[in-house]
Design a protein around this motif. Structure first.
Motif, PDB file in Angstrom:
ATOM      1  N   LYS A  59       6.381  30.791 -18.685  1.00 28.36           N
ATOM      2  CA  LYS A  59       5.086  31.463 -18.735  1.00 28.36           C
ATOM      3  C   LYS A  59       4.156  30.781 -19.738  1.00 28.36           C
ATOM      4  CE  LYS A  59       2.982  35.936 -19.392  1.00 28.36           C
ATOM      5  NZ  LYS A  59       3.148  37.300 -19.827  1.00 28.36           N
ATOM      6  N   ILE A  60       2.983  30.390 -19.249  1.00 26.20           N
ATOM      7  CA  ILE A  60       1.963  29.760 -20.089  1.00 26.20           C
ATOM      8  C   ILE A  60       0.733  30.645 -20.044  1.00 26.20           C
ATOM      9  CG2 ILE A  60       0.475  27.747 -20.383  1.00 26.20           C
ATOM     10  CD1 ILE A  60       2.692  26.101 -19.059  1.00 26.20           C
ATOM     11  N   GLN A  61       0.144  30.861 -21.199  1.00 26.03           N
ATOM     12  CA  GLN A  61      -1.037  31.714 -21.279  1.00 26.03           C
ATOM     13  C   GLN A  61      -2.202  30.870 -21.784  1.00 26.03           C
ATOM     14  OE1 GLN A  61      -0.545  34.963 -24.021  1.00 26.03           O
ATOM     15  NE2 GLN A  61      -2.489  35.901 -23.467  1.00 26.03           N
ATOM     16  N   ILE A  62      -3.345  31.006 -21.131  1.00 27.84           N
ATOM     17  CA  ILE A  62      -4.552  30.301 -21.571  1.00 27.84           C
ATOM     18  C   ILE A  62      -5.485  31.339 -22.165  1.00 27.84           C
ATOM     19  CG2 ILE A  62      -6.542  28.919 -20.859  1.00 27.84           C
ATOM     20  CD1 ILE A  62      -4.760  27.835 -18.585  1.00 27.84           C
ATOM     21  N   ILE A  63      -5.931  31.068 -23.388  1.00 21.53           N
ATOM     22  CA  ILE A  63      -6.864  31.977 -24.054  1.00 21.53           C
ATOM     23  C   ILE A  63      -8.104  31.192 -24.459  1.00 21.53           C
ATOM     24  CG2 ILE A  63      -5.051  33.540 -24.869  1.00 21.53           C
ATOM     25  CD1 ILE A  63      -5.274  32.226 -27.620  1.00 21.53           C
TER      26      ILE A  63
END
Length: 127
Positions: free
Chosen positions: A3-7
């Motif tokens: 899981k990769i999250q972009i903020i």
């Protein structure tokens, strides 16, 4: 990767958040690529040194591995017949045939003569 999250930061820059395990895997992959680049550079440097010392063309090595005598392999790579090599070296065609077929041994004088014409060290014929 998992899981990769972009903020988006307050300044508008996008940032990526990922697990420590994924980060470690990416670093390891990058280090491996850098090692590969180092290996390629080392190989290229060593090959250049060999080329400067007169590395033989691949077709000569292949011919030798297939069982051809060194003289025959070099002669063929230079596009010469036994008669043409005989004329250039002053040796007899039959004598060259005997050398190529292992019926005679290469003397120091013959090795030097072949060396001059074929452009390799004389010691190469004595091995």
């Amino acid at each position: 990767m998992h899981k990769i999250q972009i903020i988006t930061a307050s300044n508008g820059e996008e940032m990526v958040v990922l697990s420590k395990a994924d980060y470690d895997a990416m670093v390891a992959a990058l280090m491996s690529d850098a090692e590969d680049d180092d290996d390629v550079a080392l190989y290229d440097a060593r090959k250049a040194e060999l080329d400067a010392d007169g590395l033989l063309p691949a077709e000569v090595s292949i011919a030798i591995l297939r069982g051809d005598h060194r003289i025959k392999a070099l002669r063929a790579s230079r596009g010469l017949t036994q008669q043409q090599l005989a004329a250039k070296t002053g040796l007899g065609q039959g004598f060259l045939s005997d050398l190529e077929n292992g019926r005679r041994n290469v003397t120091d004088a013959v090795a030097q003569n072949l060396s001059t014409v074929l452009g390799v060290p004389a010691s190469w014929f004595k091995g």
